[in-house]
Design an enzyme around this catalytic site. Structure first.
Site, PDB file in Angstrom:
ATOM      1  N   GLN A 186       0.780  -1.289  -0.017  1.00  8.78           N
ATOM      2  CA  GLN A 186      -0.033  -0.006  -0.111  1.00  8.78           C
ATOM      3  C   GLN A 186       1.076   1.127  -0.089  1.00  8.78           C
ATOM      4  O   GLN A 186       1.918   1.373   0.915  1.00  8.78           O
ATOM      5  CB  GLN A 186      -0.998   0.066   1.167  1.00  8.78           C
ATOM      6  CG  GLN A 186      -1.413   1.082   1.711  1.00  8.78           C
ATOM      7  CD  GLN A 186      -2.690   1.665   1.601  1.00  8.78           C
ATOM      8  OE1 GLN A 186      -3.416   0.674   2.016  1.00  8.78           O
ATOM      9  NE2 GLN A 186      -3.003   2.822   1.335  1.00  8.78           N
ATOM     10  N   GLY A 187       0.680   1.959  -0.797  1.00  9.26           N
ATOM     11  CA  GLY A 187       1.291   3.196  -0.903  1.00  9.26           C
ATOM     12  C   GLY A 187       0.346   4.523  -0.790  1.00  9.26           C
ATOM     13  O   GLY A 187      -0.734   4.274  -0.336  1.00  9.26           O
ATOM     14  N   ALA A 188       0.970   5.683  -1.035  1.00  3.34           N
ATOM     15  CA  ALA A 188       0.115   6.772  -0.861  1.00  3.34           C
ATOM     16  C   ALA A 188      -0.604   6.978  -2.107  1.00  3.34           C
ATOM     17  O   ALA A 188      -1.982   7.855  -1.921  1.00  3.34           O
ATOM     18  CB  ALA A 188       0.999   8.168  -0.721  1.00  3.34           C
ATOM     19  N   GLU A 189      -0.444   6.506  -3.278  1.00  4.38           N
ATOM     20  CA  GLU A 189      -1.252   6.567  -4.450  1.00  4.38           C
ATOM     21  C   GLU A 189      -2.098   5.438  -4.674  1.00  4.38           C
ATOM     22  O   GLU A 189      -3.176   5.592  -5.141  1.00  4.38           O
ATOM     23  CB  GLU A 189      -0.178   6.828  -5.457  1.00  4.38           C
ATOM     24  CG  GLU A 189      -0.966   6.998  -6.855  1.00  4.38           C
ATOM     25  CD  GLU A 189      -1.594   8.191  -7.304  1.00  4.38           C
ATOM     26  OE1 GLU A 189      -1.476   9.196  -6.554  1.00  4.38           O
ATOM     27  OE2 GLU A 189      -2.242   8.024  -8.429  1.00  4.38           O
ATOM     28  N   ALA A 190      -1.622   4.228  -4.318  1.00 11.67           N
ATOM     29  CA  ALA A 190      -2.410   2.951  -4.960  1.00 11.67           C
ATOM     30  C   ALA A 190      -2.280   1.971  -3.992  1.00 11.67           C
ATOM     31  O   ALA A 190      -1.125   1.884  -3.333  1.00 11.67           O
ATOM     32  CB  ALA A 190      -2.087   2.729  -6.142  1.00 11.67           C
ATOM     33  N   ARG A 191      -3.026   0.912  -3.887  1.00 14.95           N
ATOM     34  CA  ARG A 191      -2.743  -0.352  -3.349  1.00 14.95           C
ATOM     35  C   ARG A 191      -2.433  -1.550  -4.528  1.00 14.95           C
ATOM     36  O   ARG A 191      -2.890  -1.369  -5.622  1.00 14.95           O
ATOM     37  CB  ARG A 191      -4.134  -0.980  -2.339  1.00 14.95           C
ATOM     38  CG  ARG A 191      -4.076  -0.166  -1.041  1.00 14.95           C
ATOM     39  CD  ARG A 191      -5.451  -0.766  -0.406  1.00 14.95           C
ATOM     40  NE  ARG A 191      -6.656  -0.278  -0.921  1.00 14.95           N
ATOM     41  CZ  ARG A 191      -7.063   0.717  -0.238  1.00 14.95           C
ATOM     42  NH1 ARG A 191      -6.670   1.099   0.801  1.00 14.95           N
ATOM     43  NH2 ARG A 191      -8.459   1.112  -0.822  1.00 14.95           N
ATOM     44  N   VAL A 192      -1.472  -2.252  -4.093  1.00 11.43           N
ATOM     45  CA  VAL A 192      -1.150  -3.373  -5.299  1.00 11.43           C
ATOM     46  C   VAL A 192      -1.634  -4.843  -4.501  1.00 11.43           C
ATOM     47  O   VAL A 192      -1.031  -5.169  -3.603  1.00 11.43           O
ATOM     48  CB  VAL A 192       0.253  -3.248  -5.464  1.00 11.43           C
ATOM     49  CG1 VAL A 192       0.702  -4.572  -6.438  1.00 11.43           C
ATOM     50  CG2 VAL A 192       0.516  -1.956  -6.155  1.00 11.43           C
ATOM     51  N   ASP A 205       9.742   8.056 -12.154  1.00 15.91           N
ATOM     52  CA  ASP A 205       9.832   7.583 -10.843  1.00 15.91           C
ATOM     53  C   ASP A 205      11.182   6.290 -10.866  1.00 15.91           C
ATOM     54  O   ASP A 205      10.733   5.185 -10.389  1.00 15.91           O
ATOM     55  CB  ASP A 205       8.721   7.002 -10.169  1.00 15.91           C
ATOM     56  CG  ASP A 205       8.729   6.823  -8.600  1.00 15.91           C
ATOM     57  OD1 ASP A 205       9.743   6.981  -8.031  1.00 15.91           O
ATOM     58  OD2 ASP A 205       7.912   6.057  -8.271  1.00 15.91           O
TER      59      ASP A 205
END
Lengths: 206, 234
Positions: free
Chosen positions: B22-28, B141
């Protein structure tokens, strides 16, 4: 993914014709047709059937246009793998559910989704069957595995059913590469199927 | 809106998938889709943003990511295949590169005896980035975590993949490409201490492979002096 195994002996739904054809074929360890459940739509089952030496393509096409065949009739020469059809069907069901289909029915949407472009008539021309075709791939979507209309299709197609896994023997690779505009350099980083799937999945943002 | 979202069949499917990151932008997530091992990237709604703006930004980033992946593949750069995209829940279904490791983990686990292998990998990265920049695609990135290696014999063209094109964009400016390399340099040297020589190998390979490398490397030198942000004069 759940494969619904169904041998001709077990199923009550096979017509006499199907059993006759199946028993005439060398048993390869595969089923003739392929039934799969979609993870996103567990209530639906997708069944693919493949026929060669089809003599009534004109009638089939007319029936499909008139809505008398509840299935998508695809020209197998533009198919690389049953997975390609599965991706198109999944997308069609998704767009139907969110009310964003581009065509009028689920089955026409499946054919449209196979195409790399957003031109509907072009999609039918290239991916639907035409009168001169001698092979056809049929896709059925049914809510319950036991209530499918496979016997109806089997009675309508005047041709020899072969295993869906033999789809690649009918593929026209040169035509597929041309339709999907697959360059030689793209094939360095993946298979033709990869290239095709990518085009299909991303065509709405081109 | 919230009720509508939970009714979405894609989000329902994700509940049964394994959350990877889980990041700030999306979940994988990782799961099986149409019978294939699949990774799903879900750009979830950001409640701190105005809903309209959030929807617009998220949509644009999803589209951008998908476009960049296609552009890479067309140019022969290995990236995961896109299986399906849902623009309502902003999910991208991608091929799961089974048995791969990030270049970050690969470098960190490499022993000193494997220095030769690391050089091969660095050269390979340089070549791929050169190819990508020659297509006017800026990743945005670049880190060693956003590069995957398929474990296998040799190190062929298809064995190194770029992932996460969420911040990528199209630009022909040497400035943007220079910053792209600068971001990688910063990330590379901080995640892998004492690898200046290795990064130098990467850059040399980049210069040798790219047709437009001269101006990009010149820009990289400029960026190193002033930092990533261009000075705001005028």
């Amino acid at each position: 993914m759940q494969y619904i195994a169904k041998t001709p002996q077990q199923s009550e739904l096979q017509t006499a014709k199907f059993i006759w054809i199946a028993s005439c074929c060398v048993y390869t360890g595969f089923e003739m047709h392929l039934s799969q459940r979609l993870e996103l739509f567990p209530e639906y089952t997708v069944t693919q059937l493949l026929f060669k030496d089809v003599k009534n393509a004109t009638d089939l096409r007319k029936n499909a246009i008139a809505g008398e065949i509840s299935g998508a009739l695809i020209n197998p020469s533009v198919l690389v793998d049953p997975f390609q059809v599965l991706v198109a069907t999944n997308k069609a069901l998704h767009l139907q559910k969110i009310g964003k289909m581009k065509t009028r029915s689920l089955y026409s949407e499946i054919i449209f989704n196979l195409s790399p472009t957003n031109n509907i008539s072009e999609a039918f021309k290239n991916f639907g069957i035409s009168d001169s075709d001698s092979a056809v791939q049929v896709v059925l979507v049914h809510a319950d595995a036991e209530q499918n209309n496979m016997d109806d299709i089997l009675s309508k197609v005047d041709g020899q059913q072969i295993s869906v896994h033999h789809i690649s023997s009918l593929s026209n690779i040169a035509k597929i590469k041309k339709l999907y505009k697959v360059s030689p350099q793209e094939e360095l980083c993946g298979s033709l199927l990869d290239a095709v799937i990518c085009r299909m999945a991303t065509k709405d943002v081109l | 809106m919230a009720v509508e979202k939970t009714n979405n069949h894609v989000l329902h499917f994700l509940r049964s998938a394994e959350l990877l990151k889980q990041g700030a932008e999306a979940r994988v997530y990782r799961g099986e889709f149409l019978g294939k091992p699949t990774v799903v990237k879900e750009r979830f709604p950001k409640l701190y943003r105005h809903p309209t703006l959030d929807e617009k930004l998220t949509h644009r980033r999803t589209v951008q990511e998908v476009r960049s992946i296609l552009r890479c593949r067309k140019a022969g750069i290995s990236v995961p295949v896109v299986y399906f995209v849902d623009y309502t829940s902003h999910c991208i279904f991608l091929e799961d590169i089974v048995g791969s490791v990030t270049v970050r983990d690969y470098i960190n686990s490499a022993h000193t005896s494997e220095a030769k292998n690391l050089e091969v990998v660095a050269r390979k990265i340089g070549e791929i980035l050169a190819k990508m920049h020659d297509e006017d695609l800026v990743h945005g990135d670049l880190t060693t975590s956003n590069m995957l290696m398929k474990r296998g014999p040799g190190c062929g063209e298809a064995d190194l993949l770029l992932i996460d094109f969420g911040l990528s964009y199209i630009s022909a400016l040497p400035e943007d490409k220079g910053v792209d390399l600068y971001v990688l340099e910063k990330a590379f040297l901080s995640t892998h201490p004492n690898t200046e020589a290795l990064f130098e190998t990467l850059l040399k390979s980049y210069s040798a492979s790219s047709k437009k490398s001269q101006t990009v490397i010149k820009k990289l030198d400029e960026v190193r002096l002033r930092g990533r942000k261009r000075s705001m004069v005028g």
